[in-house]
Design a protein around this motif. Structure first.
Motif, PDB file in Angstrom:
ATOM      1  N   ALA A 123      28.955  40.362  36.908  1.00  0.00           N
ATOM      2  CA  ALA A 123      27.611  40.279  37.472  1.00  0.00           C
ATOM      3  C   ALA A 123      26.897  39.083  36.858  1.00  0.00           C
ATOM      4  CB  ALA A 123      26.848  41.557  37.187  1.00  0.00           C
ATOM      5  N   PRO A 124      25.915  38.516  37.567  1.00  0.00           N
ATOM      6  CA  PRO A 124      25.175  37.366  37.022  1.00  0.00           C
ATOM      7  C   PRO A 124      24.575  37.678  35.664  1.00  0.00           C
ATOM      8  CG  PRO A 124      24.658  37.671  39.337  1.00  0.00           C
ATOM      9  CD  PRO A 124      25.474  38.863  38.926  1.00  0.00           C
ATOM     10  N   GLY A 125      24.813  36.809  34.704  1.00  0.00           N
ATOM     11  CA  GLY A 125      24.247  36.974  33.382  1.00  0.00           C
ATOM     12  C   GLY A 125      24.950  37.993  32.509  1.00  0.00           C
ATOM     13  N   LYS A 126      26.042  38.555  33.001  1.00  0.00           N
ATOM     14  CA  LYS A 126      26.769  39.562  32.234  1.00  0.00           C
ATOM     15  C   LYS A 126      28.208  39.109  31.993  1.00  0.00           C
ATOM     16  CE  LYS A 126      24.083  43.568  33.742  1.00  0.00           C
ATOM     17  NZ  LYS A 126      24.145  44.945  34.312  1.00  0.00           N
ATOM     18  N   GLU A 127      28.817  39.705  30.978  1.00  0.00           N
ATOM     19  CA  GLU A 127      30.209  39.393  30.690  1.00  0.00           C
ATOM     20  C   GLU A 127      31.119  40.050  31.722  1.00  0.00           C
ATOM     21  OE1 GLU A 127      30.009  38.889  25.814  1.00  0.00           O
ATOM     22  OE2 GLU A 127      31.335  40.363  26.735  1.00  0.00           O
ATOM     23  N   ARG A 128      32.242  39.399  31.939  1.00  0.00           N
ATOM     24  CA  ARG A 128      33.238  39.963  32.834  1.00  0.00           C
ATOM     25  C   ARG A 128      33.827  41.217  32.203  1.00  0.00           C
ATOM     26  NH1 ARG A 128      37.238  35.456  34.349  1.00  0.00           N
ATOM     27  NH2 ARG A 128      37.944  35.783  32.211  1.00  0.00           N
ATOM     28  N   GLU A 129      34.128  42.234  33.014  1.00  0.00           N
ATOM     29  CA  GLU A 129      34.692  43.469  32.482  1.00  0.00           C
ATOM     30  C   GLU A 129      35.800  43.986  33.380  1.00  0.00           C
ATOM     31  OE1 GLU A 129      31.530  46.338  32.193  1.00  0.00           O
ATOM     32  OE2 GLU A 129      31.050  46.252  34.324  1.00  0.00           O
ATOM     33  N   GLY A 130      36.767  44.607  32.744  1.00  0.00           N
ATOM     34  CA  GLY A 130      37.852  45.230  33.481  1.00  0.00           C
ATOM     35  C   GLY A 130      37.382  46.542  34.084  1.00  0.00           C
ATOM     36  N   VAL A 131      37.687  46.767  35.340  1.00  0.00           N
ATOM     37  CA  VAL A 131      37.213  47.947  36.064  1.00  0.00           C
ATOM     38  C   VAL A 131      38.309  48.991  36.211  1.00  0.00           C
ATOM     39  CG1 VAL A 131      36.303  48.767  38.262  1.00  0.00           C
ATOM     40  CG2 VAL A 131      35.532  46.575  37.330  1.00  0.00           C
ATOM     41  N   ALA A 132      39.478  48.581  36.664  1.00  0.00           N
ATOM     42  CA  ALA A 132      40.570  49.526  36.911  1.00  0.00           C
ATOM     43  C   ALA A 132      41.888  48.776  36.878  1.00  0.00           C
ATOM     44  CB  ALA A 132      40.396  50.221  38.258  1.00  0.00           C
ATOM     45  N   ALA A 133      42.936  49.447  36.424  1.00  0.00           N
ATOM     46  CA  ALA A 133      44.252  48.839  36.338  1.00  0.00           C
ATOM     47  C   ALA A 133      45.326  49.859  36.664  1.00  0.00           C
ATOM     48  CB  ALA A 133      44.488  48.259  34.943  1.00  0.00           C
ATOM     49  N   ILE A 134      46.473  49.344  37.100  1.00  0.00           N
ATOM     50  CA  ILE A 134      47.588  50.220  37.471  1.00  0.00           C
ATOM     51  C   ILE A 134      48.892  49.545  37.072  1.00  0.00           C
ATOM     52  CG2 ILE A 134      47.743  49.251  39.811  1.00  0.00           C
ATOM     53  CD1 ILE A 134      48.325  52.147  40.780  1.00  0.00           C
ATOM     54  N   ASP A 135      49.883  50.358  36.649  1.00  0.00           N
ATOM     55  CA  ASP A 135      51.180  49.784  36.304  1.00  0.00           C
ATOM     56  C   ASP A 135      52.215  50.143  37.363  1.00  0.00           C
ATOM     57  OD1 ASP A 135      52.096  52.163  33.642  1.00  0.00           O
ATOM     58  OD2 ASP A 135      52.143  52.365  35.826  1.00  0.00           O
ATOM     59  N   SER A 136      53.443  49.721  37.140  1.00  0.00           N
ATOM     60  CA  SER A 136      54.476  49.887  38.165  1.00  0.00           C
ATOM     61  C   SER A 136      54.846  51.351  38.389  1.00  0.00           C
ATOM     62  CB  SER A 136      55.726  49.097  37.786  1.00  0.00           C
ATOM     63  OG  SER A 136      56.250  49.556  36.557  1.00  0.00           O
ATOM     64  N   ASP A 137      54.546  52.223  37.416  1.00  0.00           N
ATOM     65  CA  ASP A 137      54.821  53.653  37.579  1.00  0.00           C
ATOM     66  C   ASP A 137      53.657  54.397  38.213  1.00  0.00           C
ATOM     67  OD1 ASP A 137      56.560  53.713  34.400  1.00  0.00           O
ATOM     68  OD2 ASP A 137      57.354  53.468  36.437  1.00  0.00           O
ATOM     69  N   GLY A 138      52.562  53.672  38.469  1.00  0.00           N
ATOM     70  CA  GLY A 138      51.403  54.320  39.063  1.00  0.00           C
ATOM     71  C   GLY A 138      50.398  54.860  38.065  1.00  0.00           C
ATOM     72  N   ALA A 139      50.638  54.657  36.774  1.00  0.00           N
ATOM     73  CA  ALA A 139      49.654  55.071  35.777  1.00  0.00           C
ATOM     74  C   ALA A 139      48.417  54.185  35.904  1.00  0.00           C
ATOM     75  CB  ALA A 139      50.245  54.954  34.377  1.00  0.00           C
ATOM     76  N   THR A 140      47.265  54.761  35.652  1.00  0.00           N
ATOM     77  CA  THR A 140      46.004  54.051  35.846  1.00  0.00           C
ATOM     78  C   THR A 140      45.106  54.127  34.624  1.00  0.00           C
ATOM     79  OG1 THR A 140      45.011  56.012  36.849  1.00  0.00           O
ATOM     80  CG2 THR A 140      46.027  54.413  38.336  1.00  0.00           C
ATOM     81  N   GLU A 141      44.176  53.183  34.566  1.00  0.00           N
ATOM     82  CA  GLU A 141      43.179  53.126  33.499  1.00  0.00           C
ATOM     83  C   GLU A 141      41.897  52.635  34.144  1.00  0.00           C
ATOM     84  OE1 GLU A 141      44.166  53.488  30.102  1.00  0.00           O
ATOM     85  OE2 GLU A 141      42.246  53.046  29.155  1.00  0.00           O
ATOM     86  N   TYR A 142      40.748  53.232  33.704  1.00  0.00           N
ATOM     87  CA  TYR A 142      39.476  52.878  34.312  1.00  0.00           C
ATOM     88  C   TYR A 142      38.415  52.587  33.255  1.00  0.00           C
ATOM     89  CZ  TYR A 142      41.331  54.857  38.658  1.00  0.00           C
ATOM     90  OH  TYR A 142      42.096  55.122  39.777  1.00  0.00           O
TER      91      TYR A 142
END
Length: 125
Positions: free
Chosen positions: A39-58
């Motif tokens: 967002a403007p004026g804010k640091e970039r942040e990771g929102v969601a991720a997925i690996d090849s097995d379908g495991a996720t992180e939010y």
């Protein structure tokens, strides 16, 4: 590999959007693909991720509202965003990086990854 995002737009708070990311080729990484936002004026942040097995992180603030998934047959990454809030307003970027695990990929900036051009999401009160 090239990444192209689509699906951004403007919605009111409580609304939903679905972001898509088309990859030009299949990446045979065990991990990871995901979405970052800035967002403007804010640091970039990771929102969601997925690996090849379908495991996720939010990101904690999107848990229960956002869902990441991928369609390997179509080389496509998806992000379903529900109950959107004004604080979700940002440019959203699709990223792929050969990372050791989901947490470092999502929280260490994915500086060595391949990034898409971004798509804008705007949530009004």
């Amino acid at each position: 590999v090239e990444l192209v995002e689509s699906g951004g737009g403007s919605v009111q708070a409580g609304g939903s959007l679905r972001l898509s990311c088309a990859a030009s080729e299949y990446t045979n990484y065990a991990c990871c693909m995901g979405w970052f936002r800035q967002a403007p004026g804010k640091e970039r942040e990771g929102v969601a991720a997925i690996d090849s097995d379908g495991a996720t992180e939010y990101l904690d603030s999107v848990k229960g509202r956002f869902t990441i998934s991928k369609d390997n047959a179509k080389n496509t990454l998806l992000l379903e965003m529900n109950n959107l809030k004004p604080e979700d307003t940002a440019s959203y970027f699709c990223v792929t990086e050969e990372a050791p695990a989901l947490w470092p990929f999502l929280n260490l900036g994915a500086q060595g990854g391949v990034w898409g051009q971004g798509t804008q999401v705007t949530v009004s009160p």
